[in-house]
Motif scaffolding. Sequence first.
Motif, PDB file in Angstrom:
ATOM      1  N   THR A 124    -106.851  35.733  48.815  1.00 61.58           N
ATOM      2  CA  THR A 124    -105.820  36.351  49.641  1.00 61.58           C
ATOM      3  C   THR A 124    -105.810  35.776  51.060  1.00 61.58           C
ATOM      4  OG1 THR A 124    -107.264  38.159  50.418  1.00 61.58           O
ATOM      5  CG2 THR A 124    -106.090  38.479  48.334  1.00 61.58           C
ATOM      6  N   HIS A 125    -104.724  36.042  51.764  1.00 55.31           N
ATOM      7  CA  HIS A 125    -104.572  35.635  53.156  1.00 55.31           C
ATOM      8  C   HIS A 125    -103.520  36.542  53.787  1.00 55.31           C
ATOM      9  CE1 HIS A 125    -101.705  33.306  50.723  1.00 55.31           C
ATOM     10  NE2 HIS A 125    -100.867  33.485  51.726  1.00 55.31           N
ATOM     11  N   PRO A 126    -103.475  36.621  55.103  1.00 55.16           N
ATOM     12  CA  PRO A 126    -102.504  37.518  55.744  1.00 55.16           C
ATOM     13  C   PRO A 126    -101.074  37.074  55.486  1.00 55.16           C
ATOM     14  CG  PRO A 126    -104.238  36.868  57.283  1.00 55.16           C
ATOM     15  CD  PRO A 126    -104.369  35.993  56.083  1.00 55.16           C
ATOM     16  N   GLY A 127    -100.190  38.035  55.297  1.00 55.26           N
ATOM     17  CA  GLY A 127     -98.779  37.745  55.151  1.00 55.26           C
ATOM     18  C   GLY A 127     -98.109  37.548  56.495  1.00 55.26           C
ATOM     19  N   THR A 158    -102.030  39.930  61.500  1.00 49.03           N
ATOM     20  CA  THR A 158    -103.225  39.292  62.038  1.00 49.03           C
ATOM     21  C   THR A 158    -104.439  39.664  61.179  1.00 49.03           C
ATOM     22  OG1 THR A 158    -103.799  41.162  63.461  1.00 49.03           O
ATOM     23  CG2 THR A 158    -102.275  39.511  64.373  1.00 49.03           C
ATOM     24  N   PRO A 159    -105.537  38.910  61.276  1.00 45.76           N
ATOM     25  CA  PRO A 159    -106.731  39.274  60.506  1.00 45.76           C
ATOM     26  C   PRO A 159    -107.237  40.689  60.788  1.00 45.76           C
ATOM     27  CG  PRO A 159    -106.924  37.014  61.240  1.00 45.76           C
ATOM     28  CD  PRO A 159    -105.668  37.576  61.888  1.00 45.76           C
ATOM     29  N   MET A 160    -107.217  41.121  62.036  1.00 46.60           N
ATOM     30  CA  MET A 160    -107.713  42.459  62.332  1.00 46.60           C
ATOM     31  C   MET A 160    -106.784  43.535  61.787  1.00 46.60           C
ATOM     32  SD  MET A 160    -110.653  42.313  63.472  1.00 46.60           S
ATOM     33  CE  MET A 160    -110.735  44.095  63.655  1.00 46.60           C
ATOM     34  N   HIS A 161    -105.478  43.269  61.825  1.00 49.04           N
ATOM     35  CA  HIS A 161    -104.553  44.225  61.208  1.00 49.04           C
ATOM     36  C   HIS A 161    -104.767  44.243  59.698  1.00 49.04           C
ATOM     37  CE1 HIS A 161    -100.898  46.690  61.024  1.00 49.04           C
ATOM     38  NE2 HIS A 161    -100.721  46.100  59.853  1.00 49.04           N
ATOM     39  N   ALA A 162    -105.022  43.085  59.105  1.00 45.35           N
ATOM     40  CA  ALA A 162    -105.294  43.015  57.673  1.00 45.35           C
ATOM     41  C   ALA A 162    -106.550  43.808  57.324  1.00 45.35           C
ATOM     42  CB  ALA A 162    -105.443  41.559  57.238  1.00 45.35           C
ATOM     43  N   TRP A 189    -111.038  22.805  48.067  1.00 41.93           N
ATOM     44  CA  TRP A 189    -110.219  23.410  49.110  1.00 41.93           C
ATOM     45  C   TRP A 189    -110.981  23.469  50.440  1.00 41.93           C
ATOM     46  CZ3 TRP A 189    -108.818  24.388  44.139  1.00 41.93           C
ATOM     47  CH2 TRP A 189    -107.442  24.517  43.859  1.00 41.93           C
ATOM     48  N   GLY A 190    -112.301  23.378  50.388  1.00 46.74           N
ATOM     49  CA  GLY A 190    -113.102  23.288  51.599  1.00 46.74           C
ATOM     50  C   GLY A 190    -112.862  24.412  52.582  1.00 46.74           C
ATOM     51  N   GLU A 191    -112.597  24.048  53.834  1.00 49.78           N
ATOM     52  CA  GLU A 191    -112.450  25.035  54.898  1.00 49.78           C
ATOM     53  C   GLU A 191    -111.217  25.906  54.732  1.00 49.78           C
ATOM     54  OE1 GLU A 191    -112.577  23.085  58.635  1.00 49.78           O
ATOM     55  OE2 GLU A 191    -114.698  22.516  58.465  1.00 49.78           O
ATOM     56  N   ALA A 192    -110.264  25.488  53.910  1.00 51.74           N
ATOM     57  CA  ALA A 192    -109.117  26.347  53.634  1.00 51.74           C
ATOM     58  C   ALA A 192    -109.551  27.602  52.883  1.00 51.74           C
ATOM     59  CB  ALA A 192    -108.079  25.593  52.812  1.00 51.74           C
ATOM     60  N   ALA A 193    -110.665  27.490  52.148  1.00 53.70           N
ATOM     61  CA  ALA A 193    -111.205  28.644  51.421  1.00 53.70           C
ATOM     62  C   ALA A 193    -112.274  29.358  52.237  1.00 53.70           C
ATOM     63  CB  ALA A 193    -111.786  28.196  50.082  1.00 53.70           C
ATOM     64  N   LEU A 194    -113.249  28.623  52.725  1.00 48.61           N
ATOM     65  CA  LEU A 194    -114.329  29.172  53.536  1.00 48.61           C
ATOM     66  C   LEU A 194    -114.552  28.274  54.740  1.00 48.61           C
ATOM     67  CD1 LEU A 194    -116.946  30.220  50.811  1.00 48.61           C
ATOM     68  CD2 LEU A 194    -115.811  31.741  52.449  1.00 48.61           C
ATOM     69  N   GLY A 252    -108.426  31.175  60.684  1.00 46.82           N
ATOM     70  CA  GLY A 252    -108.692  32.401  61.425  1.00 46.82           C
ATOM     71  C   GLY A 252    -109.982  33.078  61.016  1.00 46.82           C
ATOM     72  N   ASN A 253    -110.868  32.355  60.303  1.00 48.14           N
ATOM     73  CA  ASN A 253    -112.129  32.931  59.826  1.00 48.14           C
ATOM     74  C   ASN A 253    -111.881  34.215  59.032  1.00 48.14           C
ATOM     75  OD1 ASN A 253    -114.976  32.645  59.691  1.00 48.14           O
ATOM     76  ND2 ASN A 253    -115.233  34.242  61.239  1.00 48.14           N
ATOM     77  N   TYR A 254    -110.867  34.148  58.187  1.00 49.61           N
ATOM     78  CA  TYR A 254    -110.378  35.359  57.516  1.00 49.61           C
ATOM     79  C   TYR A 254    -111.255  35.838  56.369  1.00 49.61           C
ATOM     80  CZ  TYR A 254    -107.136  38.459  55.075  1.00 49.61           C
ATOM     81  OH  TYR A 254    -106.551  39.538  54.463  1.00 49.61           O
ATOM     82  N   TRP A 255    -112.148  35.033  55.847  1.00 50.73           N
ATOM     83  CA  TRP A 255    -112.846  35.309  54.592  1.00 50.73           C
ATOM     84  C   TRP A 255    -113.520  36.675  54.546  1.00 50.73           C
ATOM     85  CZ3 TRP A 255    -117.962  36.496  54.045  1.00 50.73           C
ATOM     86  CH2 TRP A 255    -118.769  36.299  55.179  1.00 50.73           C
TER      87      TRP A 255
END
Length: 274
Positions: A139-142, A146-150, A222-227, A231-234
Amino acid sequence: MTTTQRAFLGELIAECIAVFIIIVFGDSVAAMYSLYDPSPYKMAYWGVCIVWGLGVTVAIYVTGAVSGTHANPAVTLALACYRGFSWKKVVPYWVAQVLGGFLGAVIVYTLFSPVIEHYAAVNHLDWRHDGAAAGVFFTHPGDFVTPMHAFVDEVILTAMLLLGIFAITCEYNTQAPQANSGALIIGLLVATIGASAGYLEAWAINPARDFGPRLFCFLAGWGEAALPSPGNYWWVPVAGPLVGGVVGAGFYQGVVKPFMPAIVRARQPDIAQD
């Protein structure tokens, strides 16, 4: 191996299989939604939600008699907090669940890898830097989120999930469905959450559902796109559901369950004495 150890091993295998089933169905429908143009689901998003929900239902029917089908670290944590599930089993259950998510993603990638490659080529995307097709797996934010809102969203949505699960499985709740139909209602609950709020950040509401496939994608290119992801969303779909699960289950246990008629009747002699 003792009988107890063998039973526990069976529980861990069942938890792995449960999340595996959910991811095979759920990430596959995400691929159908995301990778094809025209998509068979763009104008029928409820179909995506139903597939995720029915994946949960099938997982419960397959593994419920063995492990109870937590299939979600947030559920495991909530059961340990409020329903006497052994704390010694929590981390092993989490590991089995994440492994199931990882293996499920392997199967989805096996199924859709030619389509993923075509999608990336047609859209001039690079897996490592652009995260091509990453939304199939994790998943990722829509838009506008923002990550904090997510994180707040995930707390709320998972609280709703656990509120529903604890109500559906409560022995004192006379309005709850019987055991054989409870799996279907839980699946519909998952689908309902997705249909009402899925566009916010793809309604992870399950750390294993997100982190297992995310870990696979990290290793698969996928590298950094995954982890750690943009936005350091993981960490959001891991921490948010864990917090939300405890909140939602606690709300049911503390605010709703004490007023169940069966519990009130059982307390009446004590009330009369007082």
